[in-house]
Design a protein around this motif. Structure first.
Motif, PDB file in Angstrom:
ATOM      1  N   ASN A 143      14.537  29.770 -10.693  1.00 43.20           N
ATOM      2  CA  ASN A 143      15.937  29.489 -11.014  1.00 43.20           C
ATOM      3  C   ASN A 143      16.773  29.335  -9.760  1.00 43.20           C
ATOM      4  OD1 ASN A 143      15.473  29.466 -13.743  1.00 43.20           O
ATOM      5  ND2 ASN A 143      16.205  31.545 -14.104  1.00 43.20           N
TER       6      ASN A 143
ATOM      7  N   ASP B 189      17.247  25.806  -8.564  1.00 45.20           N
ATOM      8  CA  ASP B 189      18.111  24.906  -9.333  1.00 45.20           C
ATOM      9  C   ASP B 189      19.373  24.590  -8.543  1.00 45.20           C
ATOM     10  OD1 ASP B 189      18.694  23.684 -12.112  1.00 45.20           O
ATOM     11  OD2 ASP B 189      20.512  24.821 -11.667  1.00 45.20           O
TER      12      ASP B 189
ATOM     13  N   GLU C 196      16.282  27.924 -16.709  1.00 49.19           N
ATOM     14  CA  GLU C 196      15.052  27.152 -16.590  1.00 49.19           C
ATOM     15  C   GLU C 196      14.965  26.048 -17.641  1.00 49.19           C
ATOM     16  OE1 GLU C 196      13.781  31.396 -17.908  1.00 49.19           O
ATOM     17  OE2 GLU C 196      15.479  30.442 -16.901  1.00 49.19           O
TER      18      GLU C 196
ATOM     19  N   THR D 175      17.174  23.070 -16.484  1.00 49.26           N
ATOM     20  CA  THR D 175      16.479  22.222 -15.513  1.00 49.26           C
ATOM     21  C   THR D 175      15.473  21.310 -16.209  1.00 49.26           C
ATOM     22  OG1 THR D 175      16.711  23.954 -13.839  1.00 49.26           O
ATOM     23  CG2 THR D 175      15.091  22.237 -13.408  1.00 49.26           C
TER      24      THR D 175
END
Length: 214
Positions: free
Chosen positions: A12, A15, A40, A43
């Motif tokens: 994470n 990201d 997650e 994404t």
């Protein structure tokens, strides 16, 4: 926990985040314990949008509108989204978020029970995102399949129930057993239905990605 916590935090951290407006909605939702898709899953959804470039999306479960706005942000400019929400207190919040983002013309929010609304929809979709009452996924599936174009993608979030899905029926809390049973039926149908090619991923709380055969 589906994935090791240290690994989840690391992934994470890679990201790149979103617009300030989306991050503000996300922060407020987390603070108020309103369910939104996990980092997650955000994404992963951005990647699917870049790959599929859908023109029409159906979302089952609007909440405060975060995921719909995320899909608008990262989808094609001419993207249209139909989203369904049954929880009255969240509907005005979602509408206000759509207005503030300038997306009210792009997102159509249908208010009411998804089981009823899905039967009334006719136009097919390129992408369907399921993120609502998990115990109803199996009941909604016939209409979901009808609304998928050939080649359309179905994403179903939170399908592994924090790992409970692999436990014995007797080890699952009694109040969760109906959802447990229905989700196992749903996963079996997704992976054995000849109309679909499905992958089950241990991402977030589990997600399935199903493609309708041409």
């Amino acid at each position: 926990m589906i994935v090791d916590e240290r690994m989840r935090v690391y992934l994470n951290a890679l990201d790149t985040g979103h617009t300030p407006f989306l991050e503000d909605i996300l922060k407020e939702a987390v603070e108020q314990r309103i369910p939104v898709i996990r980092r997650e899953m955000q994404t992963f959804l951005k990647t699917i949008l870049a790959l599929k470039k859908p023109k029409r999306i159906l979302e089952v479960g609007t909440a405060v509108g975060f995921s719909a706005l995320l899909m608008c942000q990262y989808g094609p400019e001419d993207l249209e989204i139909v989203t369904i929400e049954n929880y009255e207190k969240r509907i005005p919040v979602a509408k206000e978020n759509f207005r503030k983002a300038g997306r009210s013309q792009q997102i159509r929010l249908l208010e009411g029970d998804a089981g009823v609304i899905l039967k009334e929809l006719e136009e097919p979709f390129d992408l369907i995102f399921m993120d609502a009452a998990k115990g109803q996924y199996i009941n909604w599936l016939p209409d979901i399949l009808r609304l998928m174009k050939p080649g359309a993608v179905l994403l179903s979030d939170n399908v592994l129930q924090e790992g409970d899905i692999i436990e014995s029926h007797y080890l699952v809390e009694r109040r969760n057993r109906t959802i447990y049973k229905r989700m196992r039926e749903y996963l079996y149908e997704l992976t054995h239905n000849p109309m679909l090619v499905t992958s089950v991923l241990p991402l977030g709380d589990g997600v399935t990605m199903s493609v309708k055969q041409e």
